[in-house]
Design an enzyme around this catalytic site. Sequence first.
Site, short mmCIF file in Angstrom:
data_model
loop_
_atom_site.label_atom_id
_atom_site.label_comp_id
_atom_site.label_asym_id
_atom_site.label_seq_id
_atom_site.Cartn_x
_atom_site.Cartn_y
_atom_site.Cartn_z
N ASP A 13 -0.25 0.47 7.24
CA ASP A 13 -1.05 1.70 7.39
C ASP A 13 -0.78 2.63 6.20
OD1 ASP A 13 1.59 2.08 8.19
OD2 ASP A 13 1.09 3.65 9.62
N HIS A 244 11.94 4.18 4.67
CA HIS A 244 11.55 3.45 5.88
C HIS A 244 10.94 2.09 5.56
CE1 HIS A 244 12.52 6.98 8.20
NE2 HIS A 244 11.60 7.71 7.59
#
Length: 319
Positions: A13, A244
């Site tokens: 995403d 992340h």
Amino acid sequence: MTQQRKKLLIDTDPGVDDAMAILAAFNSPEVEVIGLTTVFGNVYTQTATRNAFKLLELAEMTQVPVAEGAHVTLNGTPKTWVADFVHGTDGFGNINIDIAEGTKWSGCAAEFIVQTVRENPGEVSILALGPLTNIAIAMQLDSSVARNAAEIVVLGGAFFVNGNVNPAAEANMYGDPEAADFVLGQGGNIKIVGLDVTHSCQFTGTELRGLQDRGRFGTFLSEITAFYLKYHKDSYDMDSVYVHDPSALAAVLQPALFTWRFGQVRVLTESVATGMTVMDVGLKRWNNPHGWTDRANVQVAVAVNAAKTTTMLLERMAA
């Protein structure tokens, strides 16, 4: 002996940190990126698809297929918000980059995942960087996906630390908790890289600004991370960013950098703590069956060599 490259399918995403991970993957000899599938999360799915094409253009890898994925959660809930305050409304830090054109794969993301795993049994590593909606749908279409994928490395969860959407939940688990709970119960070689380790890995502002004019992607990454740095300054009062998505890539490239714990995981789907990941680490013999009983074991990253991980990732981003 030359090690065979892993076939890597990235569900994504993009997203600033997705961009870091994907471009680093194209500079990594351990993997061959064979497809991108898109999902909502940091941005809406349509924007994620557009950004995937842009990343392929930057990498000069436009032959890699892009399959657009779900626009709603597994139970049909529309996506009503995205993390534009973290990544910018365009997902790339609002730098107003030219949009790339591309032709989407003819089917949906879940169908692409099923077909790719069927054609390459035991060979495909799936790196899931967003909510697990596409992966869950693929497993519903074909229950063999879990066992026939070489591994499924999931970015998500907060097991022994607070979340980042609220004190309980990490963003990808919160984005589609029903999908996450379903996927993590399906068996196969599932590894989870959550906030327990990604908050240990940081890129400093100096390091990110220093990417300017380095390698194929350095200038682009330096520009899009300025917005990301500002978010971390405003939210955490730090001149650095948590790593992340690239850390999840590192778990594909060099899993020995992480310490793993086996156990059964549930994701809460309805409560004030929706999206919370709860792991039975096997410290007790339970007297009665419960919601974790007979769930498949997964591996959760509980520690990481942060220095080696961030050094390796910065090298790949700037190569």
